[in-house]
Design an enzyme around this catalytic site. Structure first.
Site, PDB file in Angstrom:
ATOM      1  N   TYR A 109       0.814  -1.215   0.000  1.00 34.40           N
ATOM      2  CA  TYR A 109       0.000   0.000   0.000  1.00 34.40           C
ATOM      3  C   TYR A 109       0.849   1.267   0.000  1.00 34.40           C
ATOM      4  CZ  TYR A 109      -3.641  -3.271   1.627  1.00 34.40           C
ATOM      5  OH  TYR A 109      -4.495  -4.331   1.775  1.00 34.40           O
ATOM      6  N   LEU A 152     -17.521  -4.270   0.654  1.00 35.53           N
ATOM      7  CA  LEU A 152     -18.646  -3.603  -0.001  1.00 35.53           C
ATOM      8  C   LEU A 152     -18.672  -3.902  -1.499  1.00 35.53           C
ATOM      9  CD1 LEU A 152     -18.358  -0.114   1.765  1.00 35.53           C
ATOM     10  CD2 LEU A 152     -19.721  -2.097   2.461  1.00 35.53           C
TER      11      LEU A 152
END
Length: 264
Positions: free
Chosen positions: A48, A181
């Protein structure tokens, strides 16, 4: 906040703040906002590029910190070096994961042996994996006798990973959902929006509540204080058995959105 028991005697918060695609320059601020809002778990990774920012935000707190070694650090020696590199950016690492098994390289067993050594030396309290299939899990357990505390996998209502979850239950591994999600694709789904209206919640809160009520860990990303607080409030949402059944029925064989770890 609900905690999930790990098989090494520790616990991990069920709901955490995910930092995938959080820019390095925003990671410290957003992680601090998450901590201020009430999060007790921050999830990062070498890939990341924001471990240093997460480290700044968590330096003066006791939140649970997870990070992961990237695909280019597979192998015993490489994994130990990867841990040192992450540890230099983070005040502590509570859980260290292998990010992807990379079966084409056939080095995930040696990589796991390095993580076992790190835990045995007391350098990290908990170790686990990410994106491992049941076959990968069985192989590292057979080789070392050490069961990962957690497996972080893609999981959302349209890709529910039931076989993986059954393997986790058999082995005593916590399932933690990434992309919970569905990369935002589920927020406008009519089934979910209808349940949200019934529950007096947002679609994101309904999906996160579904994860939590199923006993899953979940690490949604958020890019604003408002979304951080919205996601955290999902803990107060209680879905009815009928609503859960509707969400359970959304599972699809072709629901995967990210890479298939078996083909990397």
């Amino acid at each position: 906040m609900t905690d999930l028991p790990l098989n090494d005697g520790r616990t991990i918060p069920a709901l955490g703040f995910g930092t995938y695609k959080v820019p390095a320059e925003d990671s410290s601020r957003l992680s601090r906002e998450a901590i201020d809002a009430g999060y007790r778990l921050i999830d990062t990774a070498a890939f990341y590029g924001n471990e240093a920012g997460v480290g700044e935000a968590t330096a003066s707190s006791d939140v649970f910190v997870t990070t992961k070694l990237w695909r280019d650090a597979m192998g015993y020696d490489n994994a130990l070096k990867a841990f040192d590199a992450s540890a230099a950016k983070l005040p502590r690492i509570d859980l260290f994961l292998i990010h992807w098994p990379m079966p084409s390289e056939n080095r995930y067993v040696d990589t796991w042996k390095a993580l076992v050594r790190l835990r045995e030396e007391g350098r990290v309290a908990s170790i686990g994996v990410s994106n491992f299939s049941p076959d990968h899990l069985d192989r590292i357990v057979d080789a070392t006798g050490v069961v990962p505390a957690l497996n972080q996998i893609e999981l959302h209502p349209t890709f529910q990973q039931r076989a993986a979850r059954a393997a986790h239950e058999r082995l005593g591994i916590v399932t933690q959902s990434w992309s919970p999600l569905g990369q935002g694709t589920l927020l406008a789904d009519p089934t979910i929006t209808a349940i949200a209206q019934e529950a007096g919640a947002t679609p994101a809160q309904v999906i996160l509540a579904w994860h939590i009520q199923a006993g899953l860990g979940v690490i949604p990303k958020a890019s604003s204080r408002a979304r951080i607080e919205e996601n955290l409030a999902a803990q107060a949402v209680r879905l009815t058995p009928e609503q859960v059944a509707k969400l359970d029925a959304m599972d699809r064989e072709d629901g995967r959105l990210g890479p298939n770890p078996d083909t990397l």
